[in-house]
Design a protein around this motif. Structure first.
Motif, PDB file in Angstrom:
ATOM      1  N   ASP A 105       0.822  -1.086   0.113  1.00 54.90           N
ATOM      2  CA  ASP A 105      -0.051   0.182  -0.079  1.00 54.90           C
ATOM      3  C   ASP A 105       0.919   1.258   0.018  1.00 54.90           C
ATOM      4  OD1 ASP A 105      -2.461  -1.271   0.241  1.00 54.90           O
ATOM      5  OD2 ASP A 105      -2.285  -1.373   2.144  1.00 54.90           O
ATOM      6  N   ILE A 106       1.881   1.107   0.087  1.00 57.45           N
ATOM      7  CA  ILE A 106       3.138   2.210   0.142  1.00 57.45           C
ATOM      8  C   ILE A 106       4.054   2.235  -1.325  1.00 57.45           C
ATOM      9  CG2 ILE A 106       5.164   3.367   1.534  1.00 57.45           C
ATOM     10  CD1 ILE A 106       2.390   3.490   3.022  1.00 57.45           C
ATOM     11  N   LYS A 107       3.758   2.786  -1.775  1.00 53.99           N
ATOM     12  CA  LYS A 107       4.426   2.814  -3.311  1.00 53.99           C
ATOM     13  C   LYS A 107       5.204   3.875  -3.752  1.00 53.99           C
ATOM     14  CE  LYS A 107       0.914  -0.432  -5.160  1.00 53.99           C
ATOM     15  NZ  LYS A 107      -0.034  -0.762  -6.345  1.00 53.99           N
ATOM     16  N   GLY A 108       5.807   4.633  -2.849  1.00 58.04           N
ATOM     17  CA  GLY A 108       6.535   5.895  -3.132  1.00 58.04           C
ATOM     18  C   GLY A 108       5.716   6.873  -4.106  1.00 58.04           C
ATOM     19  N   HIS A 109       6.422   7.991  -4.394  1.00 58.28           N
ATOM     20  CA  HIS A 109       5.497   9.242  -4.984  1.00 58.28           C
ATOM     21  C   HIS A 109       6.553  10.282  -5.800  1.00 58.28           C
ATOM     22  CE1 HIS A 109       6.709  11.629  -1.528  1.00 58.28           C
ATOM     23  NE2 HIS A 109       6.638  10.575  -0.753  1.00 58.28           N
ATOM     24  N   PRO A 152      11.936   5.646 -13.675  1.00 60.29           N
ATOM     25  CA  PRO A 152      11.784   6.994 -13.139  1.00 60.29           C
ATOM     26  C   PRO A 152      13.080   7.633 -13.195  1.00 60.29           C
ATOM     27  CG  PRO A 152      12.084   5.147 -11.364  1.00 60.29           C
ATOM     28  CD  PRO A 152      11.772   4.748 -12.464  1.00 60.29           C
ATOM     29  N   ASP A 153      12.956   9.148 -13.502  1.00 61.36           N
ATOM     30  CA  ASP A 153      14.179   9.750 -13.565  1.00 61.36           C
ATOM     31  C   ASP A 153      14.818  10.180 -12.137  1.00 61.36           C
ATOM     32  OD1 ASP A 153      13.848  10.110 -16.397  1.00 61.36           O
ATOM     33  OD2 ASP A 153      13.032  12.066 -16.357  1.00 61.36           O
ATOM     34  N   ALA A 154      16.004  10.389 -12.106  1.00 60.72           N
ATOM     35  CA  ALA A 154      16.769  10.904 -10.838  1.00 60.72           C
ATOM     36  C   ALA A 154      16.315  12.090 -10.495  1.00 60.72           C
ATOM     37  CB  ALA A 154      18.179  10.891 -11.122  1.00 60.72           C
ATOM     38  N   GLY A 155      16.135  12.247  -9.213  1.00 62.04           N
ATOM     39  CA  GLY A 155      16.017  13.501  -8.529  1.00 62.04           C
ATOM     40  C   GLY A 155      14.341  13.955  -8.421  1.00 62.04           C
ATOM     41  N   LEU A 156      13.653  12.981  -8.697  1.00 64.97           N
ATOM     42  CA  LEU A 156      12.141  13.304  -9.121  1.00 64.97           C
ATOM     43  C   LEU A 156      11.320  12.332  -8.074  1.00 64.97           C
ATOM     44  CD1 LEU A 156      11.548  14.095 -12.718  1.00 64.97           C
ATOM     45  CD2 LEU A 156      11.660  15.735 -10.791  1.00 64.97           C
ATOM     46  N   TRP A 157      11.568  11.123  -7.733  1.00 66.88           N
ATOM     47  CA  TRP A 157      10.767  10.190  -6.889  1.00 66.88           C
ATOM     48  C   TRP A 157      11.445   9.802  -5.650  1.00 66.88           C
ATOM     49  CZ3 TRP A 157       6.270   8.629  -9.500  1.00 66.88           C
ATOM     50  CH2 TRP A 157       6.086   9.253 -10.672  1.00 66.88           C
ATOM     51  N   ILE A 158      10.266   9.641  -4.791  1.00 66.34           N
ATOM     52  CA  ILE A 158      10.892   9.089  -3.675  1.00 66.34           C
ATOM     53  C   ILE A 158      10.415   7.580  -3.621  1.00 66.34           C
ATOM     54  CG2 ILE A 158      10.204   8.974  -1.061  1.00 66.34           C
ATOM     55  CD1 ILE A 158      11.856  11.503  -1.918  1.00 66.34           C
ATOM     56  N   LEU A 159      11.643   6.545  -3.107  1.00 65.75           N
ATOM     57  CA  LEU A 159      11.431   5.247  -3.282  1.00 65.75           C
ATOM     58  C   LEU A 159      11.066   4.892  -1.525  1.00 65.75           C
ATOM     59  CD1 LEU A 159      11.343   2.278  -3.890  1.00 65.75           C
ATOM     60  CD2 LEU A 159      13.904   2.431  -3.496  1.00 65.75           C
ATOM     61  N   GLU A 160       9.759   4.553  -1.151  1.00 65.20           N
ATOM     62  CA  GLU A 160       9.313   4.153  -0.012  1.00 65.20           C
ATOM     63  C   GLU A 160       9.454   2.554   0.366  1.00 65.20           C
ATOM     64  OE1 GLU A 160       6.030   7.423   1.358  1.00 65.20           O
ATOM     65  OE2 GLU A 160       5.433   6.238  -0.439  1.00 65.20           O
ATOM     66  N   ILE A 161       9.936   2.221   1.501  1.00 69.15           N
ATOM     67  CA  ILE A 161      10.156   1.033   1.983  1.00 69.15           C
ATOM     68  C   ILE A 161       9.391   0.618   3.154  1.00 69.15           C
ATOM     69  CG2 ILE A 161      11.314  -1.144   2.237  1.00 69.15           C
ATOM     70  CD1 ILE A 161      11.311  -0.550  -0.807  1.00 69.15           C
ATOM     71  N   GLN A 162       8.382  -0.006   3.340  1.00 68.32           N
ATOM     72  CA  GLN A 162       7.602  -0.369   4.644  1.00 68.32           C
ATOM     73  C   GLN A 162       7.510  -1.849   4.745  1.00 68.32           C
ATOM     74  OE1 GLN A 162       3.829   1.331   5.783  1.00 68.32           O
ATOM     75  NE2 GLN A 162       4.413   1.496   7.903  1.00 68.32           N
ATOM     76  N   LEU A 163       8.299  -2.416   5.887  1.00 65.91           N
ATOM     77  CA  LEU A 163       8.025  -3.854   6.101  1.00 65.91           C
ATOM     78  C   LEU A 163       7.412  -4.228   7.500  1.00 65.91           C
ATOM     79  CD1 LEU A 163      11.881  -4.570   5.565  1.00 65.91           C
ATOM     80  CD2 LEU A 163      10.232  -4.845   3.849  1.00 65.91           C
ATOM     81  N   ALA A 164       6.857  -5.316   7.365  1.00 65.07           N
ATOM     82  CA  ALA A 164       6.230  -5.779   8.628  1.00 65.07           C
ATOM     83  C   ALA A 164       6.938  -7.053   9.167  1.00 65.07           C
ATOM     84  CB  ALA A 164       4.686  -5.882   8.396  1.00 65.07           C
ATOM     85  N   HIS A 165       7.083  -7.213  10.367  1.00 64.49           N
ATOM     86  CA  HIS A 165       7.286  -8.461  11.039  1.00 64.49           C
ATOM     87  C   HIS A 165       6.433  -9.607  10.721  1.00 64.49           C
ATOM     88  CE1 HIS A 165       8.530 -11.437  14.166  1.00 64.49           C
ATOM     89  NE2 HIS A 165       9.518 -11.030  14.173  1.00 64.49           N
ATOM     90  N   PRO A 166       6.762 -10.729  10.291  1.00 63.98           N
ATOM     91  CA  PRO A 166       5.839 -11.647  10.127  1.00 63.98           C
ATOM     92  C   PRO A 166       4.856 -12.030  11.251  1.00 63.98           C
ATOM     93  CG  PRO A 166       8.006 -12.728  10.242  1.00 63.98           C
ATOM     94  CD  PRO A 166       8.220 -11.265  10.119  1.00 63.98           C
ATOM     95  N   ALA A 167       5.474 -11.913  12.362  1.00 59.76           N
ATOM     96  CA  ALA A 167       4.439 -12.656  13.418  1.00 59.76           C
ATOM     97  C   ALA A 167       4.209 -11.416  14.591  1.00 59.76           C
ATOM     98  CB  ALA A 167       5.079 -13.669  14.036  1.00 59.76           C
ATOM     99  N   ARG A 168       5.061 -10.614  14.708  1.00 54.64           N
ATOM    100  CA  ARG A 168       4.973  -9.667  15.812  1.00 54.64           C
ATOM    101  C   ARG A 168       4.522  -8.188  15.550  1.00 54.64           C
ATOM    102  NH1 ARG A 168      10.594  -9.211  18.756  1.00 54.64           N
ATOM    103  NH2 ARG A 168       9.505  -7.957  20.390  1.00 54.64           N
TER     104      ARG A 168
END
Length: 219
Positions: free
Chosen positions: A166-170, A192-208
């Motif tokens: 659900d978090i895909k950068g912008h 994506p061109d350099a200097g224009l896009w934010i790469l977002e990474i959001q992870l979840a623990h598989p159990a906690r």
């Protein structure tokens, strides 16, 4: 809307100014990470962030300051925190700042751990690792945004975490980027061109009940 229109910029745009905004935002993130301590409420940390940004001479924020503690690290940007948790002696938190410097949009976020919980530390480290691997994949292959998030999901799973798609950068640019209505990076098929896009990474623990977040400008 074609790829060129989605990557349009305003008359003020300079790549060097984007790099400046990136660096200034990271300076504040790193400073705040040292100031947020166990015993603080999430709301207190958010207020502290706003104070530090003012002291740093920001022009304005372009998205609300976001600080998440504990289980709230699983929340997406648009979701409200549950309650107002207090940071515990062994805990995890992230900071997400969107700030205008020199008329350009900085956007940076990272996860930090207090105490000695090895899984929390591993989760925070993994968010940065997946970011770095995806960024390197972009540089080496010229993959489009959609392909980058497919790769991110594969790498997160290989490392034992779940990627929140659900978090895909912008987009970002000279302020305000929103007039270009470019959509999410993860839905952008072209490279994506350099200097224009934010790469977002959001992870979840598989159990906690916690996760980790990392974002930065693709340069």
């Amino acid at each position: 809307m074609d790829a060129a229109a989605k990557q349009a910029v305003g008359s003020k745009y300079l790549f060097e100014s984007m790099k400046y905004a990136q660096g200034k935002t990271w300076e504040v993130v790193d400073r705040l990470a040292q100031l947020i301590q166990p015993g603080m409420l999430e709301s207190e940390a958010t207020a502290l962030c706003n104070d530090v940004l003012k002291e740093a001479g920001m022009e304005r924020i372009w998205h609300p300051v976001l600080v998440r503690f504990g289980e709230n690290t699983l929340k997406t940007f648009k979701q409200r925190s549950d309650g107002d948790p207090r940071l515990q002696p062994s805990d995890i938190f992230f900071i997400d700042l969107g700030v205008v410097w020199n008329q350009h949009e900085g956007d940076a976020g990272a996860t930090f751990v207090v105490g000695n919980d090895a899984e929390m530390k591993a989760c925070a480290d993994a968010a940065k690792t997946v970011f770095d691997e995806v960024e390197q994949h972009w540089r080496l292959t010229g993959a489009g945004g959609t392909a980058l998030y497919d790769f991110a999901a594969q790498r997160a799973e290989a490392l034992g975490w779940r990627l929140n798609l659900d978090i895909k950068g912008h987009r970002v640019s000279d302020f305000p980027h929103a007039i270009y209505k470019a959509g999410d990076l993860g839905d952008f098929a072209d490279c994506p061109d350099a200097g224009l896009w934010i790469l977002e990474i959001q992870l979840a623990h598989p159990a906690r009940p916690f996760g980790a977040f990392y974002e930065d400008l693709l340069v």
